[in-house]
Design a protein around this motif. Structure first.
Motif, short mmCIF file in Angstrom:
data_model
loop_
_atom_site.label_atom_id
_atom_site.label_comp_id
_atom_site.label_asym_id
_atom_site.label_seq_id
_atom_site.Cartn_x
_atom_site.Cartn_y
_atom_site.Cartn_z
N ASN A 207 2.54 1.51 -3.55
CA ASN A 207 1.41 2.33 -4.29
C ASN A 207 1.13 3.67 -4.14
OD1 ASN A 207 1.11 -0.41 -5.28
ND2 ASN A 207 -0.70 -0.92 -4.09
N PHE A 208 1.28 3.96 -2.79
CA PHE A 208 0.93 5.43 -2.58
C PHE A 208 2.18 6.45 -3.20
CE2 PHE A 208 2.60 8.74 0.31
CZ PHE A 208 1.85 9.85 0.36
N GLU B 31 0.70 -1.14 -0.06
CA GLU B 31 -0.14 0.01 -0.02
C GLU B 31 0.86 1.37 -0.15
OE1 GLU B 31 -2.82 -0.21 3.31
OE2 GLU B 31 -3.75 -1.90 2.54
N LEU C 238 4.14 5.49 -5.53
CA LEU C 238 3.94 5.82 -7.00
C LEU C 238 2.89 6.53 -7.65
CD1 LEU C 238 4.58 1.86 -7.74
CD2 LEU C 238 6.18 3.56 -8.20
N GLU C 239 1.77 6.56 -6.80
CA GLU C 239 0.30 7.25 -7.33
C GLU C 239 0.96 8.88 -7.06
OE1 GLU C 239 -2.56 5.81 -4.78
OE2 GLU C 239 -2.59 3.86 -6.06
N LYS C 240 1.68 9.08 -6.23
CA LYS C 240 2.03 10.60 -6.08
C LYS C 240 3.02 10.74 -6.70
CE LYS C 240 -0.68 11.85 -2.62
NZ LYS C 240 -1.44 13.36 -2.64
N GLU C 241 3.52 10.01 -7.48
CA GLU C 241 5.10 10.30 -8.32
C GLU C 241 5.96 11.01 -7.43
OE1 GLU C 241 3.02 12.91 -11.32
OE2 GLU C 241 2.96 11.29 -12.49
#
Length: 364
Positions: free
Chosen positions: A68-69, A65, A71-74
């Motif tokens: 993923n956070f 998790e 990566l999603e936030k770049e």
């Protein structure tokens, strides 16, 4: 094998109970748990597979998790086989070409002596901040602008007492004829003369507060700055006093007009002479890592540090005040913000500075 690469413009500041992730490219910050900090540290020296191997099945879901956070936030990216050498860690060095970057002047008018203007040019000063408790005319504003024609000075911020002459036409004329004024704050204004719209080249504020020079130094989330230059300066130097110089209402040259130590008077010596005085630069390299309480705070690299008003509780081996800023109500041990002016532990310091009435006036 897969590797997680943190982008070089991401700075993670660890506090007692949580971290602040600062995206220096996007000028934004957000709070996260210490657990994420530990995972990022593990990913710096281990592959993703190796990091997952450290945890049991239930904890692996949490790690995923967090990954993923990120990566999603770049905040980072994944590569195969090795870390991407095109994204080395951010060099935390700070460079400022000017001998002095900012000058703060407390004055009754906007008339600056030719010698002072020449010193501003000699020192390469780019930013001027003026505090005035006088009713300044439009002519005085325009004359100040003309004073710095063809100079290195880039921007001017003015705190001025409001008066009835400051109307719509006053502001429109100043907007048309000014080039360096980027911020205008008219204080002690019971009612704004018109509704402020975002149509001027400078920031315009009308406030009912009475903004004297000792009104500065308040620590608040709304004042935090994730600008990369500001952050790098805070990491390496004092975020408030580094490469700054001030002149109080009596012409005394100081690190800040609100500080007590005097390094001469502008009527007797030049800024250059004051700058070379013993101890003038003593506070320039006191960072938040040196300040009691602040050194444990996750906000320390985006916060400014006031040495003019402190809790007056700690002095270092060099005799410098390393106490927490007086006007800060944040406790990094509890992650809670409280009203600083009502804290009973701060009352003695408030009495020392004589700012009780000022605080009560602002509250009213």
């Amino acid at each position: 094998m897969k590797y997680f690469n943190l982008f070089s413009d991401i700075l993670i500041t660890k506090g007692l109970n949580r971290i602040l992730i600062s995206d220096l490219q996007r000028n934004s910050s957000e709070l996260q748990s210490l657990e994420l900090y530990d995972i990022v540290e593990e990913l710096k020296s281990n592959s993703i597979e190796e990091v997952f191997a450290f945890y049991d099945e239930e904890s692996k879901e949490i790690v995923q998790e967090y990954l993923n956070f990120l990566l999603e936030k770049e905040y980072g990216f994944i590569t195969e086989n090795n870390w991407d050498e095109n994204f080395p860690p951010l060099p935390l060095t700070f460079k400022e070409a000017s001998t002095i970057s900012n000058i703060f002047i407390e004055t009754a008018d906007l008339l600056l002596s030719p010698r002072l203007v020449q010193s501003i040019e000699n020192l390469g000063i780019r930013h001027l901040v003026i505090y005035s408790e006088s009713e300044l005319s439009l002519t005085s504003f325009l004359n100040l602008e003309r004073t710095f024609n063809d100079s290195c000075l880039e921007s001017i911020e003015i705190f001025s007492l409001y008066h009835s002459g400051v109307d719509d036409e006053f502001i429109k004329t100043l907007n048309e004829k000014s080039a360096r004024i980027y911020s205008l704050i008219f204080h002690k204004c019971e009612k704004a003369p018109f509704e402020v719209a975002d149509i001027f080249k400078f920031n315009l504020v009308f406030t009912s507060q009475y903004l004297k020079i000792n009104s500065c130094g308040k620590v608040d989330l709304k004042y935090f700055d994730t600008n990369i230059l500001k952050v790098l300066e805070a990491v390496n130097h004092n975020s408030c006093l580094n490469k700054k110089i001030g002149i109080d209402i009596n012409g005394n040259i100081k690190n800040c007009p609100a500080m007590p130590q005097v390094f001469g008077n502008i009527h007797d010596i030049s800024l250059e002479d004051a700058l070379n005085a013993k101890d003038f630069k003593a506070y320039w390299n006191i960072t938040k890592n040196d300040i009691v309480v602040c050194q444990d705070c996750e906000f320390r690299n985006v916060c400014t540090d006031c040495r003019a008003f402190t809790e007056r509780t700690h002095i270092n081996h060099a005799g410098l005040d390393i106490s927490k800023p007086l006007k800060c109500g944040y406790n990094p041990a509890t992650n809670k913000w409280e009203e600083w002016s009502t804290n009973p532990l701060k009352q003695k310091a408030m009495q020392h500075y004589g700012i009780q009435q000022l605080v009560h006036a602002h509250d009213a």
